[in-house]
Design a protein around this motif. Structure first.
Motif, PDB file in Angstrom:
ATOM      1  N   GLY A  78     -16.567 -30.086 -59.172  1.00  0.00           N
ATOM      2  CA  GLY A  78     -16.555 -31.386 -58.496  1.00  0.00           C
ATOM      3  C   GLY A  78     -15.215 -31.788 -57.922  1.00  0.00           C
ATOM      4  O   GLY A  78     -15.073 -32.886 -57.390  1.00  0.00           O
ATOM      5  N   LYS A  79     -14.211 -30.896 -58.040  1.00  0.00           N
ATOM      6  CA  LYS A  79     -12.872 -31.279 -57.546  1.00  0.00           C
ATOM      7  C   LYS A  79     -12.273 -30.163 -56.706  1.00  0.00           C
ATOM      8  O   LYS A  79     -12.558 -28.984 -56.914  1.00  0.00           O
ATOM      9  CB  LYS A  79     -11.934 -31.538 -58.731  1.00  0.00           C
ATOM     10  N   ALA A  80     -11.403 -30.588 -55.755  1.00  0.00           N
ATOM     11  CA  ALA A  80     -10.662 -29.600 -54.973  1.00  0.00           C
ATOM     12  C   ALA A  80      -9.523 -29.081 -55.834  1.00  0.00           C
ATOM     13  O   ALA A  80      -8.900 -29.828 -56.565  1.00  0.00           O
ATOM     14  CB  ALA A  80     -10.112 -30.247 -53.715  1.00  0.00           C
ATOM     15  N   LEU A  81      -9.273 -27.780 -55.747  1.00  0.00           N
ATOM     16  CA  LEU A  81      -8.159 -27.167 -56.484  1.00  0.00           C
ATOM     17  C   LEU A  81      -7.022 -26.913 -55.495  1.00  0.00           C
ATOM     18  O   LEU A  81      -7.093 -25.989 -54.698  1.00  0.00           O
ATOM     19  CB  LEU A  81      -8.591 -25.836 -57.106  1.00  0.00           C
ATOM     20  N   CYS A  82      -6.022 -27.775 -55.544  1.00  0.00           N
ATOM     21  CA  CYS A  82      -4.975 -27.696 -54.520  1.00  0.00           C
ATOM     22  C   CYS A  82      -3.855 -26.698 -54.788  1.00  0.00           C
ATOM     23  O   CYS A  82      -3.362 -26.078 -53.855  1.00  0.00           O
ATOM     24  CB  CYS A  82      -4.391 -29.074 -54.258  1.00  0.00           C
ATOM     25  N   PRO A  83      -3.406 -26.540 -56.016  1.00  0.00           N
ATOM     26  CA  PRO A  83      -2.162 -25.779 -56.228  1.00  0.00           C
ATOM     27  C   PRO A  83      -2.151 -24.389 -55.626  1.00  0.00           C
ATOM     28  O   PRO A  83      -1.108 -23.910 -55.206  1.00  0.00           O
ATOM     29  CB  PRO A  83      -2.044 -25.693 -57.758  1.00  0.00           C
ATOM     30  N   SER A  84      -3.312 -23.724 -55.589  1.00  0.00           N
ATOM     31  CA  SER A  84      -3.323 -22.344 -55.124  1.00  0.00           C
ATOM     32  C   SER A  84      -3.536 -22.231 -53.615  1.00  0.00           C
ATOM     33  O   SER A  84      -3.529 -21.123 -53.068  1.00  0.00           O
ATOM     34  CB  SER A  84      -4.408 -21.563 -55.864  1.00  0.00           C
ATOM     35  N   GLN A  85      -3.687 -23.371 -52.923  1.00  0.00           N
ATOM     36  CA  GLN A  85      -3.947 -23.330 -51.476  1.00  0.00           C
ATOM     37  C   GLN A  85      -2.740 -22.770 -50.719  1.00  0.00           C
ATOM     38  O   GLN A  85      -1.599 -23.084 -51.054  1.00  0.00           O
ATOM     39  CB  GLN A  85      -4.261 -24.747 -50.965  1.00  0.00           C
ATOM     40  N   HIS A  86      -3.037 -21.935 -49.715  1.00  0.00           N
ATOM     41  CA  HIS A  86      -1.943 -21.360 -48.914  1.00  0.00           C
ATOM     42  C   HIS A  86      -1.285 -22.459 -48.078  1.00  0.00           C
ATOM     43  O   HIS A  86      -1.979 -23.288 -47.514  1.00  0.00           O
ATOM     44  CB  HIS A  86      -2.492 -20.262 -47.997  1.00  0.00           C
ATOM     45  N   PRO A  87       0.055 -22.447 -47.981  1.00  0.00           N
ATOM     46  CA  PRO A  87       0.766 -23.501 -47.242  1.00  0.00           C
ATOM     47  C   PRO A  87       0.274 -23.671 -45.796  1.00  0.00           C
ATOM     48  O   PRO A  87       0.290 -24.788 -45.262  1.00  0.00           O
ATOM     49  CB  PRO A  87       2.218 -23.029 -47.239  1.00  0.00           C
ATOM     50  N   ASP A  88      -0.194 -22.590 -45.172  1.00  0.00           N
ATOM     51  CA  ASP A  88      -0.681 -22.674 -43.787  1.00  0.00           C
ATOM     52  C   ASP A  88      -1.835 -23.660 -43.629  1.00  0.00           C
ATOM     53  O   ASP A  88      -2.081 -24.169 -42.535  1.00  0.00           O
ATOM     54  CB  ASP A  88      -1.170 -21.298 -43.316  1.00  0.00           C
ATOM     55  N   TYR A  89      -2.564 -23.894 -44.730  1.00  0.00           N
ATOM     56  CA  TYR A  89      -3.771 -24.724 -44.621  1.00  0.00           C
ATOM     57  C   TYR A  89      -3.632 -26.108 -45.252  1.00  0.00           C
ATOM     58  O   TYR A  89      -4.568 -26.900 -45.207  1.00  0.00           O
ATOM     59  CB  TYR A  89      -4.969 -23.983 -45.234  1.00  0.00           C
ATOM     60  N   ILE A  90      -2.465 -26.370 -45.817  1.00  0.00           N
ATOM     61  CA  ILE A  90      -2.273 -27.679 -46.470  1.00  0.00           C
ATOM     62  C   ILE A  90      -2.416 -28.789 -45.435  1.00  0.00           C
ATOM     63  O   ILE A  90      -1.775 -28.775 -44.386  1.00  0.00           O
ATOM     64  CB  ILE A  90      -0.902 -27.746 -47.190  1.00  0.00           C
ATOM     65  N   GLY A  91      -3.300 -29.721 -45.750  1.00  0.00           N
ATOM     66  CA  GLY A  91      -3.507 -30.865 -44.859  1.00  0.00           C
ATOM     67  C   GLY A  91      -4.409 -30.561 -43.677  1.00  0.00           C
ATOM     68  O   GLY A  91      -4.710 -31.445 -42.884  1.00  0.00           O
ATOM     69  N   ARG A  92      -4.845 -29.306 -43.522  1.00  0.00           N
ATOM     70  CA  ARG A  92      -5.674 -28.958 -42.360  1.00  0.00           C
ATOM     71  C   ARG A  92      -7.064 -28.485 -42.748  1.00  0.00           C
ATOM     72  O   ARG A  92      -7.959 -28.440 -41.898  1.00  0.00           O
ATOM     73  CB  ARG A  92      -4.984 -27.868 -41.530  1.00  0.00           C
TER      74      ARG A  92
END
Ligand SMILES: *[C@@H]1O[C@H](CO)[C@@H](O)[C@H](O)[C@H]1NC(C)=O
Ligand SMILES: *[C@@H]1O[C@H](CO)[C@@H](O)[C@H](O)[C@H]1NC(C)=O
Ligand SMILES: *[C@@H]1O[C@H](CO)[C@@H](O)[C@H](O)[C@H]1NC(C)=O
Ligand SMILES: *[C@@H]1O[C@H](CO)[C@@H](O)[C@H](O)[C@H]1NC(C)=O
Ligand SMILES: *[C@@H]1O[C@H](CO)[C@@H](O)[C@H](O)[C@H]1NC(C)=O
Ligand SMILES: *[C@@H]1O[C@H](CO)[C@@H](O)[C@H](O)[C@H]1NC(C)=O
Length: 307
Positions: A78-92
């Motif tokens: 039920g939640k987004a997991l942010c820490p592992s997201q690639h910097p290229d996609y942060i906020g996009r």
């Protein structure tokens, strides 16, 4: 575990549909314009209402030729997991949460970059695991063509320049009413920081009977071509109005200078005349002096008429 498996196997015998968890893609290839937003969809099997707490959605991107995939978006319990997201996609990158209830895992990427192109994996775990791949292509059309016209000093040659940015690499063609002039053009490109091709094409030529010249940016992957037009007629008329402008400036200037000069000469002549008269004044009688003065006055009047 064995118990579940046995149950699943038993159920399978009754109905394949109920137990098979699958991920499907309604569209396998997406083509996005550079700078736009794109949404890519995976569908997964749901039975009634979806319990988001049991759902895991994972999106990953791999560029052609690169070994390491990038994590685009992860959703667990039920939640987004942010820490592992690639910097290229942060906020996009985002997942349209309301669609999850309908069994649709829709990934939205905003402000699409050239580097977003590649293969996307969507992996979904919801009482079963499955995944699919989606391809994303990114294009940037050569929307605006910057033009420049130069004249080679000393030679009767013109230089036309067309410059534009886009992706993938475009070819540039030159033509006038009668000829394909691409052979005599010099087309070069550089890569911008955003991964776009910055294409510059220069045509150097001797203008002859042809009036209209065109540069065309073309790539078969891009829908349609873009072009810019030059007219040597306009150039000639620009030059002509330039000359007219000069003439309209020069003539009054010459006239003014001539008038001022003649006025100055007349003034100087009179001044020396007056001085002479003053030096010799003692020798003349008052009668002759009066005569001289009247002459000067008369010539001064005629001078003002000339002006
Ligand atoms: C689907 O849902 C129905 C009722 O909501 C339930 O009885 C059934 O066991 C479910 N099947 C699976 C495979 O989850
Ligand atoms: C893309 O999405 C963002 C955020 O949802 C929005 O602000 C923007 O206007 C969209 N851009 C286009 C070109 O639709
Ligand atoms: C084309 O232009 C580039 C850079 O402006 C120059 O280095 C190159 O020599 C030119 N090539 C020809 C064939 O004129
Ligand atoms: C593209 O190249 C031209 C010169 O060829 C340059 O003036 C311009 O700044 C470049 N544009 C970008 C976005 O790099
Ligand atoms: C005009 O220029 C083209 C290409 O530069 C040339 O092939 C053609 O013969 C010229 N025509 C005349 C009338 O000079
Ligand atoms: C050049 O283009 C203009 C406008 O597009 C047109 O009126 C003119 O006839 C063209 N000249 C020739 C020689 O085709």
């Amino acid at each position: 575990m064995f118990q579940i498996l046995t149950i699943l196997l038993l159920e399978t015998q009754f109905s394949m549909v109920l137990v098979l968890f699958t991920v499907e893609v309604p569209q396998q290839l997406y083509i996005a314009e550079y700078g736009s937003n794109v949404t890519m969809e995976c569908r997964f099997t749901v039975n009634g209402s979806v319990d988001l707490g049991l759902l895991t959605v994972f999106w990953e991107q791999k560029r052609q030729g690169s070994l390491k995939p990038k994590e685009v978006y992860a959703f667990r319990n039920g939640k987004a997991l942010c820490p592992s997201q690639h910097p290229d996609y942060i906020g996009r990158a985002s997942l349209l949460h309301s669609e999850l209830m309908l069994g649709r895992a829709i990934l939205q990427i905003t402000d699409v970059k050239i580097t977003d192109a590649g293969s996307y994996l969507c992996l979904i775990d919801y009482q079963g695991v499955d995944y699919k791949y989606i391809a994303l292509k990114v294009r940037a059309s050569y929307k605006t063509i910057n033009t420049q016209v130069m004249r080679i000093p000393g030679e009767d040659k013109l230089v036309f320049m067309c410059q534009s940015e886009g992706f993938p690499l475009a070819e540039v063609f030159w033509q006038n009413e009668n000829f394909n002039l691409s052979g005599s053009a010099n087309t070069t490109y550089t890569l911008t920081a955003d991964g776009l091709y910055n294409v510059t094409s220069i045509l150097t030529f001797k203008p002859n009977t042809s009036e209209n010249y065109t540069c065309v940016f073309w790539n078969k992957e891009l829908n349609g071509e873009t072009s810019a037009h030059f007219s040597t007629l306009a150039l000639i008329s620009t030059q002509y109005t330039g000359q007219k402008f000069l003439i309209s400036l020069i003539i009054p200037t010459c006239v003014t200078v001539a008038v001022l000069l003649s006025a100055l000469i007349i003034f100087q002549k009179r001044k020396s005349f007056k001085n002479e008269q003053h030096e010799k004044g003692d020798d003349f009688n008052s009668q002759t002096e009066a005569l001289y003065l009247s002459t000067v006055t008369a010539s001064r009047d005629s001078g003002s008429v000339d002006l």
